[in-house]
Design a protein around this motif. Structure first.
Motif, short mmCIF file in Angstrom:
data_model
loop_
_atom_site.label_atom_id
_atom_site.label_comp_id
_atom_site.label_asym_id
_atom_site.label_seq_id
_atom_site.Cartn_x
_atom_site.Cartn_y
_atom_site.Cartn_z
N UNK A 1 0.82 -1.21 0.00
CA UNK A 1 0.00 0.00 0.00
C UNK A 1 0.85 1.27 0.00
N UNK A 2 2.05 1.18 0.57
CA UNK A 2 2.89 2.37 0.68
C UNK A 2 4.16 2.29 -0.16
N UNK A 3 4.47 1.12 -0.70
CA UNK A 3 5.72 0.93 -1.43
C UNK A 3 5.46 0.29 -2.78
N UNK A 4 6.07 0.84 -3.82
CA UNK A 4 6.02 0.25 -5.15
C UNK A 4 7.08 -0.85 -5.22
N UNK A 5 6.63 -2.09 -5.29
CA UNK A 5 7.60 -3.19 -5.25
C UNK A 5 8.57 -3.14 -6.41
N UNK A 6 8.18 -2.54 -7.54
CA UNK A 6 9.09 -2.48 -8.67
C UNK A 6 10.27 -1.55 -8.42
N UNK A 7 10.14 -0.67 -7.43
CA UNK A 7 11.26 0.19 -7.04
C UNK A 7 12.04 -0.38 -5.87
N UNK A 8 11.39 -1.22 -5.06
CA UNK A 8 12.03 -1.72 -3.85
C UNK A 8 12.75 -3.05 -4.05
N UNK A 9 12.46 -3.77 -5.13
CA UNK A 9 12.99 -5.11 -5.34
C UNK A 9 13.77 -5.15 -6.64
N UNK A 10 14.91 -5.85 -6.60
CA UNK A 10 15.73 -6.02 -7.79
C UNK A 10 16.38 -7.40 -7.79
N UNK A 11 16.63 -7.92 -8.98
CA UNK A 11 17.47 -9.10 -9.18
C UNK A 11 16.99 -10.33 -8.43
#
Length: 316
Positions: free
Chosen positions: A200-210
């Motif tokens: 709800x507060x975090x865009x997973x596409x920006x918080x997660x990588x690789x």
């Protein structure tokens, strides 16, 4: 309990809300060759149940009896069944999607869809696990080949499939990232999630990588976004079987893999699930258990989208 020739089921004559579900008395079936008649003790309720109740899905127009999860006691065996006898406690998933019917006092199942229920769990646990466990096992192990040391992102990690997928991934030695609302993060940590993300507060596409593997339980833009957090050669497995071809086209452009799947009944998979249960690596969290006659209440609760774990109907 009905007499020896009849049984009660939860059926519906029309598509619609939970109110269309009703008790109906029908003839009790007899098993054909390689089939087993199971006296149902518990049967899970899954999103596919309320979706089919509302729109017919694969089943078309009613009447029909929903339910694919089953845990119970063998009442009668058909010709050729060698692995079970009357009185055996069994659990499994009826063939999806056309083998439905476990929201009833009795159900017919192919013998090969069932395994013996582990002695260490009750029927409520056993009735909760088959569909979600096979879905997660087939997605993570058979499709994605998840291995020790890999990183996996599980969407809706507190849900029915999600919380089981987390446990299977941890049992295979993976590092698990899970999405859920902030209020469920303590639960995620309890079941083994290494990093929890509040969708709800975090865009997973920006918080997660690789990451190596993503389990998509939501579909749509969520599936597309999941492709962008993979390492080269990584895979998104979506358990939503229908959607835009953009999913595959974007995967090709990014050099990653995209797969949509439907769960399928499988004795070997159920034996693998049984091993995880018996080793203490897998347990269902029960969001609610309802008498079979109160199936509509279970559907109402499930459709809120706020439950943690699994809903179960009890048919004692």
């Amino acid at each position: 309990m009905s007499d020896v020739n009849t049984m009660r089921v939860i059926s519906q004559d029309a598509l619609g809300g939970p109110e269309v579900l009703k008790w109906v008395e029908v003839e009790r079936p007899a098993p054909r060759p390689n089939e087993v008649l199971v006296r149902v003790r518990a049967a899970g309720v899954n999103p596919t149940d309320w979706k089919h109740r509302a729109n017919g899905g694969f089943l078309g127009a009613p009447p029909f009896v929903l339910g694919w999860d089953v845990s119970g006691v063998v009442e009668e065996i058909g010709i050729g069944v060698a692995t079970f006898k009357p009185g055996d406690e069994v659990f499994g998933m009826l063939p999806y999607p056309f083998g439905h019917g476990s929201h009833a006092e009795y159900v017919i199942a192919p013998a090969r869809a069932l395994v013996h229920k582990p002695a260490g769990i009750d029927h409520t646990q056993a009735g909760a696990l088959p569909l979600v466990s096979l879905t997660a096992w087939q997605a993570l192990v058979e499709t994605a080949d998840l291995r020790e040391g890999q990183r996996i992102l599980v969407h809706a990690a507190a849900g029915g499939v999600g919380h089981v997928a987390v446990q299977i991934a941890k049992a295979r030695g993976a590092q698990v990232i899970g999405t859920a609302s902030a209020g469920k993060h303590d639960f995620l940590r309890e079941i083994g999630v290494d990093e929890a993300i509040d969708y709800r507060s975090t865009d997973f596409t920006e918080a997660v990588r690789d990451v190596d593997v993503v389990l998509d339980t939501i579909g749509g833009d969520n599936a597309l976004g999941s492709l962008r957090v993979l390492r080269p050669g990584g895979i998104v497995v979506s358990i939503l079987p229908v959607g835009s071809t953009d999913f595959y086209e974007e995967a090709g452009r990014l050099g990653v893999r995209a797969v949509r799947m439907l769960v399928d009944a499988d004795r070997a998979g159920m034996r693998a699930i049984t091993d995880l249960i018996e080793s203490g690596s897998l347990r269902a969290t029960i969001a609610g258990a309802f008498p079979l006659a109160d199936a509509a209440k279970a559907h109402e609760l499930g459709e809120t989208g706020r439950t943690t774990g699994k809903l179960v109907l009890l048919a004692d």
